[in-house]
Design a protein around this motif. Structure first.
Motif: not given
Length: 155
Positions: A7-31
């Motif tokens: 099914a196509p992404l809903t706006s909530d799903d897109t928002s969640d993916r954006t938030a998860v990616q932000a955590v992943v980016d912050a995880f890597f940027s710690a090192f």
């Protein structure tokens, strides 16, 4: 047996993916070696659930670590002076979200100078996340690095 829908992404799903990616980016940027390492490590602590589990494989017996067992030696290495110009970054990855759980699986690279010798490396990381009242937090992470007989395809 279960079926996967596309099914196509809903706006909530897109928002969640954006938030998860932000955590992943912050995880890597710690090192990153150099100034402000303590602040980056404190931010990393805030991204991880206090009970999170981190596992290093890399062709060895898996090393299962608590949050502090994972962060403390890396902070010491990043601030100790023998490792300079170091940083890690995500290359590409996939995010899956279902309700209050999410997963990032992808490749990463690292580069730096250790005791005067430049080096690079690549590997794969898996990061599991859960939604909390404070937002998405890492519940578990594991990684394996390239080595003789185990290499990522070159782009």
């Amino acid at each position: 047996m279960w079926a996967v829908t596309t099914a196509p992404l809903t706006s909530d799903d897109t928002s969640d993916r954006t938030a998860v990616q932000a955590v992943v980016d912050a995880f890597f940027s710690a090192f990153v070696s150099g100034p402000d390492c303590s602040e980056r490590m404190d931010r990393l602590r805030g991204l991880l659930l206090p009970e999170a589990v981190v596992v290093r494989t890399c062709g060895l017996e898996p090393a299962v670590m608590t949050v502090e067992e994972f962060i403390a030696p890396r902070e010491a290495l990043l601030t100790g002076g023998s490792l300079t110009d170091f940083h890690e970054w995500a290359l590409e990855g996939r995010i899956d979200v279902f309700g209050d759980i999410a997963h990032w699986f992808g490749s990463y690279a690292k580069a730096g100078t250790q005791t005067g010798e430049k080096f690079t490396g690549r590997g794969m990381k898996t990061i599991q996340l859960v939604r909390t009242a404070q937002g998405w937090r890492v519940s578990a992470a594991a990684w394996d690095d390239e080595r003789e007989g185990l290499e990522l395809p070159h782009a």
